[in-house]
Design a protein around this motif. Structure first.
Motif, PDB file in Angstrom:
ATOM      1  N   GLU A  46     -25.791 -19.026  73.961  1.00 21.57           N
ATOM      2  CA  GLU A  46     -24.500 -19.704  74.130  1.00 21.57           C
ATOM      3  C   GLU A  46     -23.427 -18.646  74.301  1.00 21.57           C
ATOM      4  O   GLU A  46     -23.348 -17.701  73.520  1.00 21.57           O
ATOM      5  N   THR A  47     -22.590 -18.804  75.328  1.00 21.49           N
ATOM      6  CA  THR A  47     -21.636 -17.723  75.585  1.00 21.49           C
ATOM      7  C   THR A  47     -20.266 -17.947  74.949  1.00 21.49           C
ATOM      8  O   THR A  47     -19.508 -17.013  74.780  1.00 21.49           O
ATOM      9  N   GLY A  48     -19.965 -19.180  74.599  1.00 21.59           N
ATOM     10  CA  GLY A  48     -18.622 -19.465  74.071  1.00 21.59           C
ATOM     11  C   GLY A  48     -18.457 -19.020  72.626  1.00 21.59           C
ATOM     12  O   GLY A  48     -19.210 -18.201  72.113  1.00 21.59           O
ATOM     13  N   ASP A  49     -17.433 -19.561  71.986  1.00 21.82           N
ATOM     14  CA  ASP A  49     -17.169 -19.250  70.582  1.00 21.82           C
ATOM     15  C   ASP A  49     -17.148 -20.577  69.832  1.00 21.82           C
ATOM     16  O   ASP A  49     -16.091 -21.090  69.485  1.00 21.82           O
ATOM     17  N   PRO A  50     -18.346 -21.159  69.614  1.00 15.32           N
ATOM     18  CA  PRO A  50     -18.381 -22.532  69.098  1.00 15.32           C
ATOM     19  C   PRO A  50     -17.727 -22.694  67.722  1.00 15.32           C
ATOM     20  O   PRO A  50     -17.313 -23.786  67.370  1.00 15.32           O
ATOM     21  N   ALA A  51     -17.612 -21.603  66.961  1.00 15.12           N
ATOM     22  CA  ALA A  51     -17.030 -21.735  65.623  1.00 15.12           C
ATOM     23  C   ALA A  51     -15.517 -21.596  65.633  1.00 15.12           C
ATOM     24  O   ALA A  51     -14.877 -21.676  64.587  1.00 15.12           O
ATOM     25  N   ALA A  52     -14.945 -21.420  66.820  1.00 21.24           N
ATOM     26  CA  ALA A  52     -13.501 -21.165  66.878  1.00 21.24           C
ATOM     27  C   ALA A  52     -12.685 -22.287  66.231  1.00 21.24           C
ATOM     28  O   ALA A  52     -11.636 -22.036  65.655  1.00 21.24           O
ATOM     29  N   GLY A  53     -13.184 -23.510  66.318  1.00 22.20           N
ATOM     30  CA  GLY A  53     -12.423 -24.629  65.764  1.00 22.20           C
ATOM     31  C   GLY A  53     -12.713 -24.933  64.306  1.00 22.20           C
ATOM     32  O   GLY A  53     -12.147 -25.853  63.732  1.00 22.20           O
ATOM     33  N   PHE A  54     -13.620 -24.190  63.687  1.00 24.18           N
ATOM     34  CA  PHE A  54     -13.926 -24.437  62.275  1.00 24.18           C
ATOM     35  C   PHE A  54     -12.733 -24.005  61.417  1.00 24.18           C
ATOM     36  O   PHE A  54     -11.944 -23.152  61.817  1.00 24.18           O
ATOM     37  N   THR A  83     -10.413 -22.019  58.971  1.00 24.67           N
ATOM     38  CA  THR A  83     -10.370 -20.582  58.717  1.00 24.67           C
ATOM     39  C   THR A  83     -10.916 -20.289  57.324  1.00 24.67           C
ATOM     40  O   THR A  83     -10.761 -21.080  56.407  1.00 24.67           O
ATOM     41  N   GLU A  84     -11.537 -19.150  57.181  1.00 22.63           N
ATOM     42  CA  GLU A  84     -12.100 -18.767  55.894  1.00 22.63           C
ATOM     43  C   GLU A  84     -10.993 -18.381  54.925  1.00 22.63           C
ATOM     44  O   GLU A  84      -9.951 -17.890  55.329  1.00 22.63           O
ATOM     45  N   GLU A  85     -11.256 -18.596  53.666  1.00 18.36           N
ATOM     46  CA  GLU A  85     -10.382 -18.056  52.639  1.00 18.36           C
ATOM     47  C   GLU A  85     -10.587 -16.553  52.569  1.00 18.36           C
ATOM     48  O   GLU A  85     -11.716 -16.074  52.579  1.00 18.36           O
ATOM     49  N   GLU A 145      -2.344 -18.493  61.901  1.00 19.15           N
ATOM     50  CA  GLU A 145      -2.622 -17.732  63.101  1.00 19.15           C
ATOM     51  C   GLU A 145      -3.428 -16.493  62.747  1.00 19.15           C
ATOM     52  O   GLU A 145      -3.230 -15.908  61.690  1.00 19.15           O
ATOM     53  N   GLY A 146      -4.328 -16.126  63.606  1.00 15.96           N
ATOM     54  CA  GLY A 146      -5.154 -14.972  63.333  1.00 15.96           C
ATOM     55  C   GLY A 146      -6.189 -15.256  62.256  1.00 15.96           C
ATOM     56  O   GLY A 146      -6.840 -14.355  61.753  1.00 15.96           O
ATOM     57  N   GLY A 147      -6.323 -16.500  61.897  1.00 16.60           N
ATOM     58  CA  GLY A 147      -7.428 -16.863  61.025  1.00 16.60           C
ATOM     59  C   GLY A 147      -7.135 -16.823  59.549  1.00 16.60           C
ATOM     60  O   GLY A 147      -8.006 -17.077  58.744  1.00 16.60           O
ATOM     61  N   ASN A 148      -5.903 -16.509  59.160  1.00 21.45           N
ATOM     62  CA  ASN A 148      -5.657 -16.425  57.726  1.00 21.45           C
ATOM     63  C   ASN A 148      -4.747 -17.540  57.272  1.00 21.45           C
ATOM     64  O   ASN A 148      -3.545 -17.481  57.440  1.00 21.45           O
ATOM     65  N   LEU A 149      -5.314 -18.556  56.685  1.00 21.50           N
ATOM     66  CA  LEU A 149      -4.507 -19.686  56.261  1.00 21.50           C
ATOM     67  C   LEU A 149      -3.952 -19.415  54.868  1.00 21.50           C
ATOM     68  O   LEU A 149      -2.768 -19.454  54.644  1.00 21.50           O
ATOM     69  N   SER A 150      -4.787 -19.135  53.932  1.00 22.17           N
ATOM     70  CA  SER A 150      -4.411 -18.771  52.577  1.00 22.17           C
ATOM     71  C   SER A 150      -3.618 -19.858  51.876  1.00 22.17           C
ATOM     72  O   SER A 150      -3.394 -20.938  52.388  1.00 22.17           O
ATOM     73  N   VAL A 151      -3.175 -19.551  50.697  1.00 21.47           N
ATOM     74  CA  VAL A 151      -2.489 -20.518  49.851  1.00 21.47           C
ATOM     75  C   VAL A 151      -1.243 -21.078  50.529  1.00 21.47           C
ATOM     76  O   VAL A 151      -0.836 -22.200  50.278  1.00 21.47           O
ATOM     77  N   LEU A 152      -0.667 -20.318  51.434  1.00 23.46           N
ATOM     78  CA  LEU A 152       0.552 -20.772  52.111  1.00 23.46           C
ATOM     79  C   LEU A 152       0.300 -21.964  53.018  1.00 23.46           C
ATOM     80  O   LEU A 152       1.219 -22.660  53.412  1.00 23.46           O
ATOM     81  N   GLY A 153      -0.945 -22.175  53.374  1.00 21.00           N
ATOM     82  CA  GLY A 153      -1.236 -23.201  54.365  1.00 21.00           C
ATOM     83  C   GLY A 153      -1.763 -24.506  53.805  1.00 21.00           C
ATOM     84  O   GLY A 153      -1.969 -25.447  54.554  1.00 21.00           O
ATOM     85  N   TYR A 154      -2.007 -24.578  52.518  1.00 20.91           N
ATOM     86  CA  TYR A 154      -2.657 -25.771  51.979  1.00 20.91           C
ATOM     87  C   TYR A 154      -1.727 -26.614  51.118  1.00 20.91           C
ATOM     88  O   TYR A 154      -1.142 -26.136  50.162  1.00 20.91           O
TER      89      TYR A 154
END
Lengths: 547, 452
Positions: free
Chosen positions: A53-61, A63-65, B161-170
């Motif tokens: 798969e060439t896309g970024d399927p996890a892009a919409g998941f 965001t990680e803590e 943005e840039g993937g960092n939501l953190s406590v500020l976003g919830y």
């Protein structure tokens, strides 16, 4: 050793009673191996390698803590209802798209006869479950899991037949089987089963293969590594070392190292930075994009360059990478050639990571510099000393801009008011040493009509007082030579590599890594190799994780 | 599925009409019956970075108040709202952990301080996520709404943005350290909430097949978690079992669709276009779509609890559509005349959106009046004021009568410390959940006096 992560519930901790480092070393305890869910980066890379798969399927998941600054800390990687649902719909999409591309040639790939009857289809499906399952689960599929997946496959067949589409039964069965694999714990997590007995046991060869491939490339073991695991060729130090060297030559390794740097140095969301256009009119989106590229190219070079992959280069390399846009912004001569080009610096204004525009701008508010944030960055990210929170009732407001005052003068209260100075003396004197760079990363030698005093001090660390050009002979050089910074670099890599907070139990490994890092003159590639030689990497606790 | 005629409904779908069609009522086979069970809903409406109190807080008495500039859009609805002046977020003010933005955000709906941790706020003190459940989820736990979605968390430009939501976003939490991420894309919300609401004529067989395939997939996934769990160490097992429970919930929800129209206004909305909903300039359009989706989800009784988070703490849009050149958070730090004027403009704009929700809810007749009479919209902010980062006089505002529990058309002023936890208690009470305290009890003294 200070555990870096505070006290969230289920934080793995070391033994209840503190032991002396000597006893810790004797125990050769690898520490807890927390089950790690793939983060978005790992999910997309794994799916790419598994299914093409060439896309970024996890892009919409979601965001990680972040924990300790990194997005791969196992404790923070929980699963919300929304994510579970996205796993389902994404798995379905991936499975459908895979079969769109592969169904025709699948029987040939699997070595099964052209499936012309339900029985032949079922036999072929068994082969699919075994071969795709082994790659998705990153080890041979257990009889129990085969049973589960067979049942899923039959359910998929039935769904097609009931819908009046018996000719689609095979495809439908394979689709649901693959979609189930992609949501199974053995795919979504790096599963390491609890070994029987007690004490310390070596990680088995499949576990080692996954540990290697995810550490060095953020993805599943490739064919060669899987074969080595299957044939028991990950048994000796030499065999593992050979795989490490091989994996370090792959593009995935560069991507993984790039991610580490951007998270560690807090420049991972550079594109989101906004500056006040009135104060910094030349700071455009294209400048920001070029700063991002500068960081990427520079960090990639200081890690992988054979001639200088060391901590000294990181903090005081006499070169950087610029394009036409960035060289103009920095006031340099435009480089020959298009795109980012390596340029040797004149040694008067810049050198090393601390003087790169992206990092400087990232640690500044929209319309001014912040000695507090820059100092805190050095203190926490580079020296690994966490600062206490401000006292209750502290007013956290930037001092008003005043064209007659320098930043040092505007922040003077932080050093004169005893209510502030206790903590701020740990940050501001460091950050004030960065004052030759404005809030948008441009070099300046005067402010408020007077020359800038950019002397600084890192209190309570061997770095101490620093002056001179920040990168070359000032803070950068002192940081590169600092014992605290070296051990902090080791600690940051440890957190990233093992996806957990370090604890007392790891103090022996951390000490040994720091010693080796120093002996190698701070060579980053050697540090990555050294991580794969630790007990934490090669062994695991038996009997369910208790030491 | 009584009162929910699929084939006619689908006729509406293509036209993109969702709400307020008077003849829809006539199409419904058993409107009266559906109406008899009009549910109560809570919608939390959050905007960040504090407000300018002197342009926000009304003047005058409890019922003869004069709305201030920011609240002008609410003038037609003054009988439907309660404005609160003098409620304080004491956790923002007094708890040492985190910064005011992070504390304010974490405590906004939880009434709890932050946990220890390493996440950084804007002014940079390490803290973790909020240390407790938020009221919306408390409602879900206590009322156990029989809806397809226990709650919906939506955002407008609220992503990290840039993937960092953190406590500020919830805004919302299932429990300590368990934030609920919000969905910022109306297209994704539509897909999740409405795509299987009505398969449409001729698609029933395909929909049934999809359901059968999913049943098989999720049975297998559940089985693989069940088979693995006992082979893991204790900590790992807990984690995997938690995931397994989530899969079980998902399975249950997909297999037992309970969507039933209770009111008019329930029609599958048009599919939102595929655009970049996180782009700054798409903020107003995204907000409108998200509001419509929430209203429709309420009308279809797909959920009774929702939140809509505009921006996030220590962030906020660059309101280019109002002529702003700087971001909301940026301006809120430096309230000079120019920034102040723009912030008032922006807060007024937010109140226009709030007024839109009120208007639409009033258009939907239900047992006891309109949807607004059966609902409660709670406006919240993580700060009182952006430059001082004070939690003093944090702006809160209510609309709707929650089935007659809330006496609207009033301005309530409080002197001295009035913890916002007390408001959270009263909101629970308004939604028929008995409670005398909520959140950290040392920041709560009971319900908010005089609200209900």
């Amino acid at each position: 050793v200070t555990p870096g992560g505070g006290s969230l519930p289920s934080t793995p901790t070391g033994p209840a009673t503190p032991q002396t480092p000597l006893a810790v070393c004797a125990a050769k305890d690898p520490g807890p191996a927390v089950i790690r869910r793939l983060n978005r980066f790992e999910y997309s890379q794994t799916v790419r390698d598994l299914l093409g798969e060439t896309g970024d399927p996890a892009a919409g998941f979601p965001t990680e803590e972040r924990r300790n600054g990194f997005d791969n800390n196992a404790i923070a990687l929980t699963v919300s209802p929304v994510l579970a649902e996205q796993y389902l719909t994404t798995a379905e999409q991936l499975a459908r798209s895979y079969l769109d591309r592969q169904l025709k040639t699948l029987p040939a790939q699997l070595g099964c006869a052209e499936p012309t009857s339900a029985a032949a289809e079922d036999a072929c499906a068994d082969k699919f479950i075994a071969s795709m399952g082994k790659r998705a689960y990153r080890r041979p599929v257990s009889a129990e899991d085969v049973g589960i997946l067979r049942k899923v496959y039959q359910g998929g067949r039935q769904a097609a037949v009931t819908a009046g589409k018996p000719t689609e039964a095979f495809r439908s069965g394979l689709m649901v089987a693959l979609a189930a694999m992609l949501q199974a714990p053995r795919f979504l997590y790096r599963v390491e089963e609890s070994a029987a007995g007690t004490g310390i046991v070596p990680a088995d060869s499949w576990e080692l293969a996954s540990r290697l491939s995810y550490l060095i490339g953020g993805t599943a073991p490739d064919a060669e590594l899987s074969l080595a695991a299957e044939q028991g060729r990950l048994a000796t130090g030499e065999q593992i070392a050979a795989q490490v060297q091989r994996l370090m030559g792959t593009p995935s390794a560069r991507a993984m190292v790039g991610r580490f740097h951007k998270e560690w140095l807090e420049v991972e969301s550079l594109e989101a930075i906004e500056k006040d256009a009135k104060v910094y009119p030349t700071f455009t989106n294209s400048v920001l994009a070029s700063m991002n590229k500068e960081l990427d190219a520079f960090l990639d070079t200081v890690f992988w360059d054979r001639a200088g992959g060391d901590i000294g280069s990181l903090f005081s390399a006499p070169y950087t990478f610029v394009d036409a846009t960035l060289s103009k912004y920095y006031g340099m001569t435009a480089p020959a050639g298009s795109g980012m080009q390596k340029v040797i610096l004149d040694g008067k204004t810049r050198g090393g990571i601390l003087t790169q525009g992206g990092l400087l701008a990232a640690q500044s508010p929209a319309n001014q510099t912040s000695p507090v944030r820059r100092g805190k960055f050095v203190r926490e990210q580079l020296i690994c000393q966490n600062l206490p929170p401000p006292p209750p009732g502290a007013v956290v407001v930037l001092p008003a801009l005043d064209p007659k005052l320098s930043t040092r003068e505007r922040f003077a209260r932080h050093s004169t008011d005893p209510a502030c100075s206790g903590c701020h003396s740990m940050m501001d004197p460091i950050g004030l040493g960065f004052e030759n760079y404005d809030g948008a990363g441009r070099y300046r030698d005067s402010e408020a009509g007077r020359p800038i005093d950019a002397s600084g001090e890192v209190k309570g660390a061997t770095i101490g007082v620093f002056t001179g050009l920040l990168g070359l002979d000032g803070l950068g050089a002192k940081i590169a030579a600092s014992r605290e910074v070296r051990s902090c670099v080791v600690r940051q890599w440890f957190r990233y590599a093992f996806g957990r907070d370090e604890g007392l139990v790891d103090s022996c490994a951390l000490d040994a890594l720091a010693k080796r890092f120093t002996e190698s003159n701070g060579n980053f590639r050697d540090l990555l190799v050294a991580l794969t030689e630790t007990d934490a990497f090669r062994a695991k606790r038996a009997g369910g994780g208790a030491p | 599925m009584k009162g929910f005629r699929l084939s006619r409904r689908s006729a509406l779908r293509g036209a993109g009409v969702a709400l307020g069609l008077p003849w829809l009522e006539a199409m419904s086979g058993s409107t009266r019956k559906a109406r008899a069970a009009a549910p109560k809903r809570l919608l939390v409406f959050f905007t960040p970075d504090g407000v300018i109190a002197e342009s926000w807080m009304p003047t005058g008495g409890e019922t003869d108040f004069q709305l201030n500039t920011c609240h002008k859009p609410l003038e037609p609805h003054r009988k439907d709202i309660v404005i609160l002046d003098g409620v304080d977020n004491l956790i923002t003010q007094r708890h040492p952990r985190g910064c005011q933005h992070t504390r304010g955000m974490g405590s906004c709906m939880t009434g709890r301080e932050l946990m220890e941790g390493t996440m950084m706020g804007g002014s940079g003190t390490p803290a973790g996520l909020a240390n407790g459940i938020s009221i919306d989820q408390e409602l879900v736990n206590r009322l156990k709404p029989p809806t397809k979605f226990p709650s919906l968390e939506l955002g407008v430009g609220a992503g990290g943005e840039g993937g960092n939501l953190s406590v500020l976003g919830y805004l919302c939490y299932r429990g300590p350290n368990q934030p609920l991420p919000h969905e910022n894309s109306p297209a994704a919300v539509w897909k999740r909430v409405f795509s299987d609401l009505n398969p449409g004529p001729g698609n029933e067989v395909a929909a049934a097949r999809l359901l059968a395939e999913r049943r098989s997939i999720l049975d297998g996934v559940s089985a693989s978690y069940r088979s693995l769990a006992p082979r893991l160490g204790r900590e790992d097992r807990l984690k995997v079992e938690q995931h397994m429970t989530t899969v079980g919930d998902l399975e249950k929800r997909l297999m037992e669709p309970k969507a039933a129209a209770t009111t008019m206004g329930c029609a599958r909305p048009a599919t939102p276009a595929a655009v970049d909903y996180n782009a700054n300039d798409n903020f107003p359009m995204t907000g409108k779509l998200q509001m419509d989706l929430i209203l429709t989800a309420f009308a279809c009784d797909l959920t009774r609890v929702a939140s809509l988070q505009w921006g996030r703490a220590s962030a906020g849009p660059r309101a280019t559509w109002l002529g702003a050149t700087r971001g909301q958070h940026d301006m809120s730090h430096n309230i000079n005349a120019e920034n102040k004027a723009m912030l008032v403009k922006l807060d007024t704009w937010y109140m226009e959106q709030f007024a839109y929700l009120i208007s639409r809810m009033k258009e939907i007749p239900e047992e006891g009046g309109t949807m607004l009479d059966n609902s409660l919209i709670l406006y919240a902010n993580e700060l009182g004021r952006g430059d001082s980062h004070s939690g003093d006089r944090t702006p809160f505002l209510l609309a709707g009568r929650a089935g007659g529990r809330v006496r609207t058309g009033r301005l309530l002023k409080f002197q001295g410390d009035m913890p916002h936890n007390n408001l959270l208690v009263s909101v629970l009470n308004a939604m028929d959940v008995p409670a005398t305290t909520f959140g950290n009890p040392s920041f709560c003294t009971g319900p908010l006096p005089g609200l209900l």
